[in-house]
Design a protein around this motif. Structure first.
Motif, PDB file in Angstrom:
ATOM      1  N   LEU A 183      22.787  31.536  -2.001  1.00 51.51           N
ATOM      2  CA  LEU A 183      22.292  32.767  -2.610  1.00 51.51           C
ATOM      3  C   LEU A 183      23.433  33.532  -3.271  1.00 51.51           C
ATOM      4  CD1 LEU A 183      19.778  34.104   0.086  1.00 51.51           C
ATOM      5  CD2 LEU A 183      19.216  33.314  -2.218  1.00 51.51           C
ATOM      6  N   GLU A 184      24.565  33.607  -2.576  1.00 55.96           N
ATOM      7  CA  GLU A 184      25.716  34.336  -3.114  1.00 55.96           C
ATOM      8  C   GLU A 184      26.264  33.684  -4.377  1.00 55.96           C
ATOM      9  OE1 GLU A 184      28.386  34.377   0.160  1.00 55.96           O
ATOM     10  OE2 GLU A 184      27.365  36.018   1.218  1.00 55.96           O
ATOM     11  N   ARG A 185      26.195  32.333  -4.429  1.00 47.81           N
ATOM     12  CA  ARG A 185      26.729  31.610  -5.585  1.00 47.81           C
ATOM     13  C   ARG A 185      25.698  31.402  -6.675  1.00 47.81           C
ATOM     14  NH1 ARG A 185      28.718  28.604  -1.188  1.00 47.81           N
ATOM     15  NH2 ARG A 185      27.122  26.993  -1.526  1.00 47.81           N
ATOM     16  N   GLY A 186      24.432  31.805  -6.400  1.00 46.92           N
ATOM     17  CA  GLY A 186      23.376  31.622  -7.382  1.00 46.92           C
ATOM     18  C   GLY A 186      22.946  30.182  -7.546  1.00 46.92           C
ATOM     19  N   GLU A 187      23.101  29.373  -6.474  1.00 46.37           N
ATOM     20  CA  GLU A 187      22.731  27.966  -6.542  1.00 46.37           C
ATOM     21  C   GLU A 187      21.320  27.742  -6.004  1.00 46.37           C
ATOM     22  OE1 GLU A 187      25.604  25.809  -4.329  1.00 46.37           O
ATOM     23  OE2 GLU A 187      27.279  26.285  -5.643  1.00 46.37           O
ATOM     24  N   SER A 188      20.795  26.541  -6.221  1.00 41.58           N
ATOM     25  CA  SER A 188      19.502  26.171  -5.676  1.00 41.58           C
ATOM     26  C   SER A 188      19.556  26.207  -4.154  1.00 41.58           C
ATOM     27  CB  SER A 188      19.118  24.767  -6.148  1.00 41.58           C
ATOM     28  OG  SER A 188      17.985  24.296  -5.451  1.00 41.58           O
ATOM     29  N   LEU A 189      18.459  26.653  -3.528  1.00 42.91           N
ATOM     30  CA  LEU A 189      18.432  26.752  -2.070  1.00 42.91           C
ATOM     31  C   LEU A 189      18.424  25.390  -1.399  1.00 42.91           C
ATOM     32  CD1 LEU A 189      15.793  29.597  -1.586  1.00 42.91           C
ATOM     33  CD2 LEU A 189      18.284  29.787  -1.558  1.00 42.91           C
TER      34      LEU A 189
ATOM     35  N   PRO B 117      11.459  20.060  10.921  1.00 46.55           N
ATOM     36  CA  PRO B 117      10.875  19.171   9.909  1.00 46.55           C
ATOM     37  C   PRO B 117      11.973  18.416   9.163  1.00 46.55           C
ATOM     38  CG  PRO B 117      10.865  21.442   9.143  1.00 46.55           C
ATOM     39  CD  PRO B 117      11.297  21.477  10.587  1.00 46.55           C
ATOM     40  N   VAL B 118      11.652  17.182   8.766  1.00 49.44           N
ATOM     41  CA  VAL B 118      12.606  16.410   7.972  1.00 49.44           C
ATOM     42  C   VAL B 118      12.841  17.092   6.634  1.00 49.44           C
ATOM     43  CG1 VAL B 118      12.990  14.196   6.830  1.00 49.44           C
ATOM     44  CG2 VAL B 118      11.989  14.261   9.113  1.00 49.44           C
ATOM     45  N   ASP B 119      11.763  17.572   6.012  1.00 49.84           N
ATOM     46  CA  ASP B 119      11.885  18.319   4.770  1.00 49.84           C
ATOM     47  C   ASP B 119      12.094  19.791   5.117  1.00 49.84           C
ATOM     48  OD1 ASP B 119      11.766  19.471   2.309  1.00 49.84           O
ATOM     49  OD2 ASP B 119       9.660  18.988   1.913  1.00 49.84           O
ATOM     50  N   GLY B 120      13.322  20.268   4.998  1.00 46.56           N
ATOM     51  CA  GLY B 120      13.629  21.633   5.397  1.00 46.56           C
ATOM     52  C   GLY B 120      13.554  22.638   4.267  1.00 46.56           C
ATOM     53  N   SER B 121      12.953  22.270   3.128  1.00 46.71           N
ATOM     54  CA  SER B 121      12.935  23.175   1.980  1.00 46.71           C
ATOM     55  C   SER B 121      12.168  24.457   2.278  1.00 46.71           C
ATOM     56  CB  SER B 121      12.339  22.473   0.761  1.00 46.71           C
ATOM     57  OG  SER B 121      11.019  22.018   1.037  1.00 46.71           O
ATOM     58  N   GLU B 122      11.043  24.339   3.003  1.00 46.55           N
ATOM     59  CA  GLU B 122      10.249  25.531   3.303  1.00 46.55           C
ATOM     60  C   GLU B 122      11.018  26.490   4.195  1.00 46.55           C
ATOM     61  OE1 GLU B 122       7.281  28.070   2.732  1.00 46.55           O
ATOM     62  OE2 GLU B 122       7.477  26.102   1.785  1.00 46.55           O
ATOM     63  N   GLY B 123      11.709  25.928   5.204  1.00 53.75           N
ATOM     64  CA  GLY B 123      12.526  26.765   6.082  1.00 53.75           C
ATOM     65  C   GLY B 123      13.633  27.468   5.331  1.00 53.75           C
ATOM     66  N   ARG B 124      14.232  26.781   4.364  1.00 52.17           N
ATOM     67  CA  ARG B 124      15.284  27.395   3.563  1.00 52.17           C
ATOM     68  C   ARG B 124      14.724  28.549   2.721  1.00 52.17           C
ATOM     69  NH1 ARG B 124      20.118  24.791   2.202  1.00 52.17           N
ATOM     70  NH2 ARG B 124      20.612  23.061   3.590  1.00 52.17           N
ATOM     71  N   LYS B 125      13.533  28.365   2.178  1.00 45.57           N
ATOM     72  CA  LYS B 125      12.937  29.428   1.366  1.00 45.57           C
ATOM     73  C   LYS B 125      12.631  30.660   2.220  1.00 45.57           C
ATOM     74  CE  LYS B 125      10.867  26.122  -1.880  1.00 45.57           C
ATOM     75  NZ  LYS B 125       9.606  25.481  -2.336  1.00 45.57           N
ATOM     76  N   LEU B 126      12.110  30.437   3.440  1.00 46.21           N
ATOM     77  CA  LEU B 126      11.820  31.551   4.335  1.00 46.21           C
ATOM     78  C   LEU B 126      13.095  32.275   4.741  1.00 46.21           C
ATOM     79  CD1 LEU B 126       9.128  29.912   6.665  1.00 46.21           C
ATOM     80  CD2 LEU B 126       8.752  31.652   4.912  1.00 46.21           C
ATOM     81  N   ALA B 127      14.150  31.482   4.993  1.00 44.48           N
ATOM     82  CA  ALA B 127      15.433  32.081   5.359  1.00 44.48           C
ATOM     83  C   ALA B 127      15.967  32.943   4.218  1.00 44.48           C
ATOM     84  CB  ALA B 127      16.436  30.985   5.708  1.00 44.48           C
ATOM     85  N   ALA B 128      15.845  32.452   2.990  1.00 44.13           N
ATOM     86  CA  ALA B 128      16.311  33.204   1.827  1.00 44.13           C
ATOM     87  C   ALA B 128      15.563  34.528   1.691  1.00 44.13           C
ATOM     88  CB  ALA B 128      16.155  32.370   0.565  1.00 44.13           C
TER      89      ALA B 128
END
Length: 325
Positions: A210-216, A167-178
């Motif tokens: 995640l390690e740096r506490g930044e936005s996914l 997907p062009v918007d990869g935010s959901e994939g990043r959340k699942l990975a997290a």
């Protein structure tokens, strides 16, 4: 029109060599708008031995790669030339032409590479920015900008360089990975990537955030703010990628007999040391690359970066297997 294939995966060197009459060939397919370079033609004329076969699109008899070799043949008065023939579509033939002219011979100008990227975006809208960038020798960010200007940024998913649809918007994939990383920290990058359907590099970025506490999800604001600023080589961004702590670890590795006393270990240490140079040195190297070779060198850098990423993934998998065994 030939069958639909992936032009980035065509092994043109494996195509059979045939002899074609010069009168049948056309140069319309070329992405080079300036035509032949007289100095390059002269250098080929003075070269010893036979020149490599040119690449031709069989359905149209247009030259995909080898305009200068074709010119040499005509100057010498030849009536035929050796060639390899590609049977795909005209749009795929153009991609091959761009790739060939970006990666060897006389490189394309930046303007020609951008024009080529615009054409490929139009004929292959499903391709990701990175995939178009890999074919044209420009950055993925430049491809994204060209796509936005054309108003062709609406695809929900695109095909990456590895052939996978994302997907062009990869935010959901990043959340699942997290979520996977939090629930099972021992999973390797590739294991998470396979489960979620994103690239290992994206998983690596998520893990780091995640390690740096930044936005996914990168918001792109820093990149946009930094773009118009002049590059200050006294303190470049990539120079901070190897900090003092990492260099201290490298010095300890150099003293480790397990690496220092084996040939493979010494090769690895030399490779690590080579990439641990200061940011100012990176700046001198960057500015030392002639403009007409920037695309070629960038292609090598991206290829080597992918090799290092694969190497890192295999090491992580190995460490996971040892810990589990």
């Amino acid at each position: 029109m030939g069958p639909q294939v992936d032009p980035t995966k065509v092994d043109t060197g494996a195509l059979p060599v045939v002899e074609i009459e010069l009168s049948r060939l056309s140069s319309v397919c070329s992405p080079r708008t300036t035509g032949e370079d007289p100095e390059h033609v002269e250098s080929l004329l003075s070269a010893e031995g036979e020149l490599p076969p040119i690449l031709v699109h069989r359905p149209t008899m247009r030259v995909i790669d080898g305009l200068h070799r074709l010119k040499v043949a005509r100057v010498r008065g030849d009536t035929t030339i050796v060639a390899r023939c590609f049977d795909g579509t005209e749009s795929d033939a153009f991609v091959l032409a761009v790739e060939a002219n970006v990666r060897h011979g006389l490189p394309l100008s930046l303007a020609d590479r951008k024009r080529a990227a615009i054409q490929i975006i139009g004929t292959h809208p499903q391709w990701s920015d990175r995939r178009v960038a890999s074919a044209t020798g420009i950055s993925a960010g430049t491809v994204a900008d060209l796509r936005r200007r054309r108003g062709e940024d609406g695809n929900e998913a695109r095909i990456g360089r590895d052939g996978r649809i994302r997907p062009v918007d990869g935010s959901e994939g990043r959340k699942l990975a997290a979520e996977l990383i939090r629930s099972d920290p021992g999973l390797s990058l590739r294991q998470v990537a396979r489960k979620v359907g994103i690239s290992p590099e994206t998983v690596r970025d998520v893990r780091g955030r995640l390690e740096r506490g930044e936005s996914l999800v990168p918001d792109g604001s820093r990149r946009l703010r930094a773009k118009p600023q002049p590059v200050g080589w006294a303190e470049p961004d990539f120079g901070r990628s190897v900090d003092r702590d990492r260099r201290a670890v490298l010095e300890r590795l150099k003293a480790d007999p397990a690496l220092r006393l084996s040939e493979a270990g010494r090769i690895l240490l030399r490779m690590l040391a080579m990439h641990s140079i200061e940011g100012q040195e990176w700046g001198r190297i960057l500015h030392g690359v002639p403009p007409h070779l920037c695309g070629v060198v960038a292609g090598f850098a991206k290829d080597y970066a992918r090799v290092w990423a694969e190497f890192a993934d295999r090491l992580e998998n190995r460490a996971t297997d040892v810990a589990a065994g």
